[in-house]
Design a protein around this motif. Structure first.
Motif, PDB file in Angstrom:
ATOM      1  N   ARG A  85       0.862  -1.178   0.000  1.00 28.52           N
ATOM      2  CA  ARG A  85       0.000   0.000   0.000  1.00 28.52           C
ATOM      3  C   ARG A  85       0.891   1.218   0.000  1.00 28.52           C
ATOM      4  NH1 ARG A  85      -5.161   1.645   3.361  1.00 28.52           N
ATOM      5  NH2 ARG A  85      -6.034   0.043   2.080  1.00 28.52           N
ATOM      6  N   GLY A  86       0.710   2.046  -0.995  1.00 30.51           N
ATOM      7  CA  GLY A  86       1.527   3.247  -1.071  1.00 30.51           C
ATOM      8  C   GLY A  86       1.144   4.237   0.012  1.00 30.51           C
ATOM      9  N   TRP A  87       1.975   5.225   0.204  1.00 25.87           N
ATOM     10  CA  TRP A  87       1.676   6.239   1.208  1.00 25.87           C
ATOM     11  C   TRP A  87       0.618   7.205   0.712  1.00 25.87           C
ATOM     12  CZ3 TRP A  87       3.630   7.190   6.164  1.00 25.87           C
ATOM     13  CH2 TRP A  87       4.597   6.279   6.603  1.00 25.87           C
ATOM     14  N   PHE A  88       0.630   7.464  -0.586  1.00 27.83           N
ATOM     15  CA  PHE A  88      -0.250   8.532  -1.057  1.00 27.83           C
ATOM     16  C   PHE A  88      -1.366   8.072  -1.985  1.00 27.83           C
ATOM     17  CE2 PHE A  88       1.764  11.910   1.008  1.00 27.83           C
ATOM     18  CZ  PHE A  88       3.113  11.629   1.041  1.00 27.83           C
ATOM     19  N   LEU A  93      -2.603  18.254   6.866  1.00 30.34           N
ATOM     20  CA  LEU A  93      -3.654  17.430   6.259  1.00 30.34           C
ATOM     21  C   LEU A  93      -3.047  16.311   5.423  1.00 30.34           C
ATOM     22  CD1 LEU A  93      -6.664  16.986   5.672  1.00 30.34           C
ATOM     23  CD2 LEU A  93      -6.415  18.482   3.704  1.00 30.34           C
ATOM     24  N   VAL A  94      -2.102  16.682   4.558  1.00 30.24           N
ATOM     25  CA  VAL A  94      -1.502  15.685   3.677  1.00 30.24           C
ATOM     26  C   VAL A  94      -0.783  14.603   4.479  1.00 30.24           C
ATOM     27  CG1 VAL A  94       0.308  15.352   1.959  1.00 30.24           C
ATOM     28  CG2 VAL A  94      -1.315  17.205   1.683  1.00 30.24           C
ATOM     29  N   VAL A  95       0.027  15.042   5.449  1.00 31.67           N
ATOM     30  CA  VAL A  95       0.753  14.075   6.274  1.00 31.67           C
ATOM     31  C   VAL A  95      -0.221  13.181   7.044  1.00 31.67           C
ATOM     32  CG1 VAL A  95       2.266  13.833   8.271  1.00 31.67           C
ATOM     33  CG2 VAL A  95       2.827  15.475   6.499  1.00 31.67           C
ATOM     34  N   GLY A  96      -1.226  13.793   7.650  1.00 27.60           N
ATOM     35  CA  GLY A  96      -2.197  13.027   8.432  1.00 27.60           C
ATOM     36  C   GLY A  96      -2.912  11.985   7.579  1.00 27.60           C
TER      37      GLY A  96
END
Lengths: 287, 286
Positions: A20-23, A269-272
């Motif tokens: 599963r990718g991070w993004f 937001l992006v990191v979370g």
């Protein structure tokens, strides 16, 4: 990780793989489950307020009581300045945003621990739960906003002129920023809480302290100039002071602070979301 | 055997799925403890939070790998009903959880052709404070239906569940039988392309169980692919055409359902699995 590609109605293919990718957040899937957001909001409200007397009026009663307490303690007893704004409006405006932020973070940070049983039995994109929290709390914020407008008009009619400027147009941006920040932070904390349960206990304490650092009970102008650098990190200050400036005419906020706050909110937001998504697939192995 | 015995299009393709859990890792659930342990280890001192039952306290317990599933492969044709059998702990539920995307596999992959609904438990998402009607909409939405679809099927759902009289009462007031009937009724109206049942046909009284079985058979005849986990030989023989036996995480048998059921039932009576057609891999491999 699973990717769902409905090519035609008949050919709906899902591939299940270990990685599963991070993004690679499944936005399309989340969109497919959008009705679930509404259903969960409905569940939260109806289940909480059935068999209560005041029902959803609690969303307004709580901040009003809190505001009155602040007025009594901070304005009358401690004589903290409020930038020339009527104290009631000053505290209520700060509390409005603060409570939205606090409610979102607190409830979202419990996502995995309180929904463990449900997550163990059925699949739906887990992000649906924090997203529904965000909209659910927005409803409470909306009620507060309406009350704020009513209080504002009362003050206007009584002759205390509070300057509303065209800058109020920025209100949706402020709301969006608060929502993004609290969603990101809530997702981050919920992902970390899976592994370290005591974070769930630390969060309310941290939020308490954060409130006092967020210009909810005192204006930014009351901070001595040489100490102001200590508050730079807090993205909530430009939001609250910005709202006060736009709605009530008095607030200390500069454009670069707003921009910095906006950038910080988006980063959080992006990191979370990335961390939440990464942790989602194996969360039940550790919860 | 992983070949598709019929030439029908494939609904579910499971390719080398494995699932590993790590046991023995001291999962310190408190951040403060984790920091303390790291600090102690860095200083070369004894870890204050290691397992107190550990005989030799100078070394940390070695983490072990536990393979709940190892290299499972088979395909299910569209419209086929396949039974998955195995003793408790053989990995059946883990396999279903992976197919339902509740947890991810460690290795391998699976391909699903069509919408999948799994019934791992009846009453998923039910909230006691809401009424029966509200719960139908809630549970249906959680399991993937749109509000429109639920409204279309609402009359049929209520009729099947036989709780029409009490549909506006909060379900915390229902008897357990009523809850289970309503829950199963919602699930029976999901109409996915692939349906996974994990021992859920054992709910309710005898007459309701029969109703459920008939409904499941109807669903199968309408072309839905079914993966049925059960210990109940009768229900399996009624519903399924093929069977797979899992043994300690590996696939021990795949074939026609009658053979599978008799093999499995025999294996329950004997201490080991001595049937020549049944070959679990040597213990050391697991």
């Amino acid at each position: 990780m699973a990717t769902a590609n409905p090519t035609t109605n008949a050919e709906y293919i899902t591939v299940i793989t270990p990685h599963r990718g991070w993004f690679q957040i499944p936005w399309r899937e989340i969109w497919q489950y959008r009705e679930l957001v509404w259903v969960l909001i409905h569940r939260d409200y109806v289940a909480t307020y059935k068999q209560t007397i005041f029902g959803i009026a609690w969303h307004i009663v709580q901040p009003i009581v809190q505001t009155i307490v602040f007025v009594v303690i901070f304005t009358y007893v401690a004589k903290v300045p409020t930038d020339g704004i009527p104290p009631f409006l000053f505290y209520f405006s700060g509390l409005m945003f603060w409570r939205y932020f606090q409610d979102c973070v607190t409830r979202t940070s419990n996502t995995f621990t309180s929904n463990g049983a449900l997550f163990n039995k059925v699949y739906f994109p887990r992000l649906i739960v924090p997203i529904s929290q965000m909209f659910s709390n927005l409803f409470g914020f909306g009620l507060n906003l309406i009350f704020f407008i009513v209080a504002y008009l009362i003050y206007e009619f009584q002759g205390t002129h509070v300057a509303l400027s065209w800058k109020i147009i920025v209100l949706p941006v402020l709301i969006f920023q608060t929502a993004a920040l609290s969603l990101g932070l809530g997702c981050l904390i919920s992902a970390l809480t899976i592994r370290w349960r005591d974070l769930a206990m630390v969060t309310p304490l941290l939020l308490q302290l954060w409130m006092y650092a967020s210009c909810v009970v005192f204006p930014f102008s009351a901070i001595p100039e040489d100490k102001r650098w200590m508050f730079i990190w807090n993205p909530l200050i430009p939001i609250i002071e910005g709202f006060r400036f736009a709605a009530l005419g008095r607030g200390t906020v500069e454009v670069w602070q707003i921009l910095l706050g906006a950038v910080a909110s988006v980063v959080v937001l992006v990191v979370g979301l990335a961390v939440f998504h990464r942790v989602e697939k194996d969360c039940l192995d550790s919860v | 055997m992983t070949t598709n015995p019929t030439r029908a299009p494939i609904a579910v393709s499971i390719e080398g799925i494995s699932k590993k859990y790590r046991l023995g890792v001291i999962n310190r659930q408190m951040l403060s403890h984790e920091i303390q342990s790291l600090w102690a280890r860095w200083r070369g001192k004894e870890d204050p939070h290691s397992n107190v039952l550990e005989e030799d306290r100078d070394t940390l317990q070695q983490p072990r790998d536990f393979w709940a599933l190892k290299d499972i492969s088979f395909t299910v044709a569209k419209g086929e009903a396949i039974a998955i059998m195995g003793k408790n702990g053989s990995g059946k539920s883990t396999l279903l959880k992976i197919l339902s995307r509740i947890t991810a596999p460690t290795e391998g992959r699976a391909v699903l052709h069509g919408r999948l609904a799994s019934l791992l438990e009846v009453g998923t998402g039910f909230n006691g404070e809401l009424t029966g009607k509200e719960n139908v909409y809630l549970s249906g939405a959680i399991m993937g239906l749109t509000q429109k679809e639920i409204t279309e099927r609402y009359a049929s759902i209520i009729e099947f569940s036989e709780v029409e009289q009490f549909i506006e009462t909060p379900i915390k007031r229902y008897s357990s039988g009523m809850r289970v009937r309503l829950a199963f009724s919602v699930a029976a109206h999901l109409y996915p392309e692939i349906l996974i049942l994990d021992e859920v046909l054992a709910v309710g009284d005898a007459s309701f169980r029969e109703k459920c079985l008939i409904k499941m058979d109807e669903i199968r005849q309408s072309g839905v692919t079914i993966l049925f986990v059960s210990h109940n030989s009768e229900q399996i023989l009624d519903l399924c055409s093929r069977g797979v036996i899992l043994h300690k995480g590996t696939k021990a048998f795949e074939g026609p359902v009658k053979e599978a059921v008799s093999l499995y039932t025999e294996s329950l009576h004997l201490r080991g699995l001595h049937n020549p057609a049944f070959t679990p891999p040597p213990e050391g491999k697991l």
